[in-house]
Write a protein that holds these residues in place. Structure first.
Motif, PDB file in Angstrom:
ATOM      1  N   HIS A 144      -0.534   9.202  15.207  1.00  0.00           N
ATOM      2  CA  HIS A 144      -0.144  11.080  15.105  1.00  0.00           C
ATOM      3  C   HIS A 144       1.069  10.756  14.248  1.00  0.00           C
ATOM      4  CE1 HIS A 144      -1.715  13.955  17.967  1.00  0.00           C
ATOM      5  NE2 HIS A 144      -2.337  12.878  18.416  1.00  0.00           N
ATOM      6  N   GLU A 145       1.316  11.328  12.961  1.00  0.00           N
ATOM      7  CA  GLU A 145       2.272  11.657  12.348  1.00  0.00           C
ATOM      8  C   GLU A 145       3.336  12.804  12.813  1.00  0.00           C
ATOM      9  OE1 GLU A 145       1.994  10.304   7.743  1.00  0.00           O
ATOM     10  OE2 GLU A 145       2.127  12.481   7.603  1.00  0.00           O
ATOM     11  N   THR A 146       2.687  13.925  13.090  1.00  0.00           N
ATOM     12  CA  THR A 146       3.242  14.671  13.543  1.00  0.00           C
ATOM     13  C   THR A 146       2.485  15.477  14.914  1.00  0.00           C
ATOM     14  OG1 THR A 146       2.082  16.591  12.494  1.00  0.00           O
ATOM     15  CG2 THR A 146       3.868  15.772  11.395  1.00  0.00           C
ATOM     16  N   GLU A 147       2.858  16.428  15.573  1.00  0.00           N
ATOM     17  CA  GLU A 147       2.152  16.682  16.679  1.00  0.00           C
ATOM     18  C   GLU A 147       0.909  17.212  16.517  1.00  0.00           C
ATOM     19  OE1 GLU A 147       2.500  20.076  20.280  1.00  0.00           O
ATOM     20  OE2 GLU A 147       4.498  19.189  19.802  1.00  0.00           O
ATOM     21  N   ASN A 148       0.622  17.727  15.196  1.00  0.00           N
ATOM     22  CA  ASN A 148      -0.681  18.385  15.053  1.00  0.00           C
ATOM     23  C   ASN A 148      -1.414  17.651  13.975  1.00  0.00           C
ATOM     24  OD1 ASN A 148       0.813  19.484  13.183  1.00  0.00           O
ATOM     25  ND2 ASN A 148       0.469  21.438  13.806  1.00  0.00           N
ATOM     26  N   SER A 149      -0.928  16.578  13.376  1.00  0.00           N
ATOM     27  CA  SER A 149      -1.594  15.724  12.307  1.00  0.00           C
ATOM     28  C   SER A 149      -1.680  14.393  12.514  1.00  0.00           C
ATOM     29  CB  SER A 149      -0.633  15.912  11.028  1.00  0.00           C
ATOM     30  OG  SER A 149      -0.694  17.267  10.565  1.00  0.00           O
ATOM     31  N   TYR A 150      -2.828  13.818  12.684  1.00  0.00           N
ATOM     32  CA  TYR A 150      -2.902  12.501  12.851  1.00  0.00           C
ATOM     33  C   TYR A 150      -4.279  11.637  11.954  1.00  0.00           C
ATOM     34  CZ  TYR A 150      -6.411  14.168  16.194  1.00  0.00           C
ATOM     35  OH  TYR A 150      -7.631  14.746  16.819  1.00  0.00           O
ATOM     36  N   GLY A 151      -4.405  10.580  12.095  1.00  0.00           N
ATOM     37  CA  GLY A 151      -5.549   9.774  11.662  1.00  0.00           C
ATOM     38  C   GLY A 151      -6.059   9.123  12.613  1.00  0.00           C
ATOM     39  N   PHE A 204       0.673  -1.454  -0.208  1.00  0.00           N
ATOM     40  CA  PHE A 204       0.045  -0.100   0.095  1.00  0.00           C
ATOM     41  C   PHE A 204       0.908   1.213  -0.073  1.00  0.00           C
ATOM     42  CE2 PHE A 204       0.628  -1.614   4.253  1.00  0.00           C
ATOM     43  CZ  PHE A 204       0.971  -0.440   4.958  1.00  0.00           C
ATOM     44  N   GLN A 205       0.349   2.386  -0.306  1.00  0.00           N
ATOM     45  CA  GLN A 205       0.950   3.537  -0.173  1.00  0.00           C
ATOM     46  C   GLN A 205       1.217   3.657   1.221  1.00  0.00           C
ATOM     47  OE1 GLN A 205       2.458   5.440  -2.283  1.00  0.00           O
ATOM     48  NE2 GLN A 205       1.526   7.458  -2.635  1.00  0.00           N
ATOM     49  N   PRO A 206       2.568   4.226   1.927  1.00  0.00           N
ATOM     50  CA  PRO A 206       2.477   4.227   3.337  1.00  0.00           C
ATOM     51  C   PRO A 206       2.155   5.638   3.794  1.00  0.00           C
ATOM     52  CG  PRO A 206       4.622   4.412   2.241  1.00  0.00           C
ATOM     53  CD  PRO A 206       3.498   4.112   0.976  1.00  0.00           C
ATOM     54  N   THR A 207       0.813   5.757   3.908  1.00  0.00           N
ATOM     55  CA  THR A 207       0.163   7.375   4.446  1.00  0.00           C
ATOM     56  C   THR A 207      -0.161   6.688   5.785  1.00  0.00           C
ATOM     57  OG1 THR A 207      -1.684   6.569   3.488  1.00  0.00           O
ATOM     58  CG2 THR A 207      -0.495   7.812   2.146  1.00  0.00           C
ATOM     59  N   CYS A 208      -0.242   7.852   6.516  1.00  0.00           N
ATOM     60  CA  CYS A 208      -1.082   7.769   7.729  1.00  0.00           C
ATOM     61  C   CYS A 208      -2.129   6.812   7.780  1.00  0.00           C
ATOM     62  CB  CYS A 208      -1.196   8.821   8.477  1.00  0.00           C
ATOM     63  SG  CYS A 208      -1.830   8.967   9.945  1.00  0.00           S
ATOM     64  N   GLU A 209      -3.138   7.029   6.880  1.00  0.00           N
ATOM     65  CA  GLU A 209      -4.213   6.353   6.777  1.00  0.00           C
ATOM     66  C   GLU A 209      -4.305   4.946   6.293  1.00  0.00           C
ATOM     67  OE1 GLU A 209      -4.974  10.555   4.937  1.00  0.00           O
ATOM     68  OE2 GLU A 209      -3.345   9.102   5.158  1.00  0.00           O
ATOM     69  N   ASN A 210      -3.261   4.376   5.541  1.00  0.00           N
ATOM     70  CA  ASN A 210      -3.167   3.317   5.337  1.00  0.00           C
ATOM     71  C   ASN A 210      -2.469   2.416   6.294  1.00  0.00           C
ATOM     72  OD1 ASN A 210      -4.519   3.203   2.671  1.00  0.00           O
ATOM     73  ND2 ASN A 210      -2.800   3.859   1.577  1.00  0.00           N
ATOM     74  N   MET A 211      -1.345   3.037   7.236  1.00  0.00           N
ATOM     75  CA  MET A 211      -0.921   2.526   7.906  1.00  0.00           C
ATOM     76  C   MET A 211      -1.832   2.227   9.192  1.00  0.00           C
ATOM     77  SD  MET A 211       2.574   5.004   8.138  1.00  0.00           S
ATOM     78  CE  MET A 211       3.338   4.355   9.649  1.00  0.00           C
ATOM     79  N   LEU A 212      -2.832   2.750   9.472  1.00  0.00           N
ATOM     80  CA  LEU A 212      -3.651   2.485  10.321  1.00  0.00           C
ATOM     81  C   LEU A 212      -4.587   1.255  10.074  1.00  0.00           C
ATOM     82  CD1 LEU A 212      -5.221   6.138  11.270  1.00  0.00           C
ATOM     83  CD2 LEU A 212      -4.352   4.366  12.781  1.00  0.00           C
ATOM     84  N   TYR A 213      -5.009   1.208   8.755  1.00  0.00           N
ATOM     85  CA  TYR A 213      -5.696  -0.228   8.477  1.00  0.00           C
ATOM     86  C   TYR A 213      -4.563  -1.390   8.546  1.00  0.00           C
ATOM     87  CZ  TYR A 213      -9.184   2.095   5.814  1.00  0.00           C
ATOM     88  OH  TYR A 213     -10.552   2.847   5.346  1.00  0.00           O
ATOM     89  N   GLU A 214      -3.238  -1.328   8.137  1.00  0.00           N
ATOM     90  CA  GLU A 214      -2.301  -2.253   8.616  1.00  0.00           C
ATOM     91  C   GLU A 214      -2.297  -2.464   9.833  1.00  0.00           C
ATOM     92  OE1 GLU A 214       0.493  -5.157   7.195  1.00  0.00           O
ATOM     93  OE2 GLU A 214      -0.967  -4.120   6.206  1.00  0.00           O
ATOM     94  N   ILE A 215      -2.157  -1.435  10.729  1.00  0.00           N
ATOM     95  CA  ILE A 215      -1.883  -1.701  12.217  1.00  0.00           C
ATOM     96  C   ILE A 215      -2.995  -2.411  12.700  1.00  0.00           C
ATOM     97  CG2 ILE A 215      -1.877  -0.410  14.454  1.00  0.00           C
ATOM     98  CD1 ILE A 215      -0.339   1.793  13.000  1.00  0.00           C
TER      99      ILE A 215
END
Length: 150
Positions: free
Chosen positions: A133-140, A102-113
């Motif tokens: 959280h990918e950064t302090e102020n950006s998360y899925g 998959f494209q390793p975005t925060c969103e797809n990482m959540l599905y994988e996790i």
């Protein structure tokens, strides 16, 4: 029912193939993962886990084995893209490369996790929520209630 949450921190790099912004370049994040499970506390005086939904140590073991130890200080690359060549070069130079389908975005990482940990939990406990959280102020966020039950 009670929900309990354990927090994990790991360092991972990624590259987003064909992205039209800065993230097309290899870069890393200090990810902060919140794992929330739900269940009824054990009500059995003879059980060493009496009063617990699940031992926090058990959640830690599952998430560390499946996610943190696997991804920490590695580079996530989309194995279905030309980044396979980049990964081979990095590996030849001793770097830890994790190829994903998959494209390793925060969103797809959540599905994988979610897919890696939900079936490893005790049967009396369900995965209810993930926040990455990918950064302090950006998360899925991933919510069990939002997932297709088919």
């Amino acid at each position: 029912m009670i929900r309990i949450t354990k927090i994990f921190i790991f360092e991972t790099a990624h590259v987003l193939y064909n992205y039209d912004g800065k993230c097309k370049n290899m870069h890393g994040h200090s990810y902060k993962l919140f794992v929330t499970v739900k269940g009824k506390p054990i009500d059995d005086l003879d059980n060493p886990k009496n009063g617990m939904v699940v031992d926090f140590g058990d959640i830690k073991k599952i998430v560390n084995e499946q996610i943190v130890d696997a991804w920490d200080h590695g580079v996530l690359l989309n194995a279905n893209s030309p980044h396979q060549e980049l990964g081979n070069e990095l590996e030849s130079r001793g770097h830890k490369v994790i190829y994903c389908n998959f494209q390793p975005t925060c969103e797809n990482m959540l599905y994988e996790i979610a897919s890696r940990i939900k079936n490893r939990l005790p049967k009396s406990v369900s995965l209810e929520y993930l926040k990455l959280h990918e950064t302090e102020n950006s998360y899925g966020e991933w919510f069990a209630e939002d997932q297709d039950k088919n």
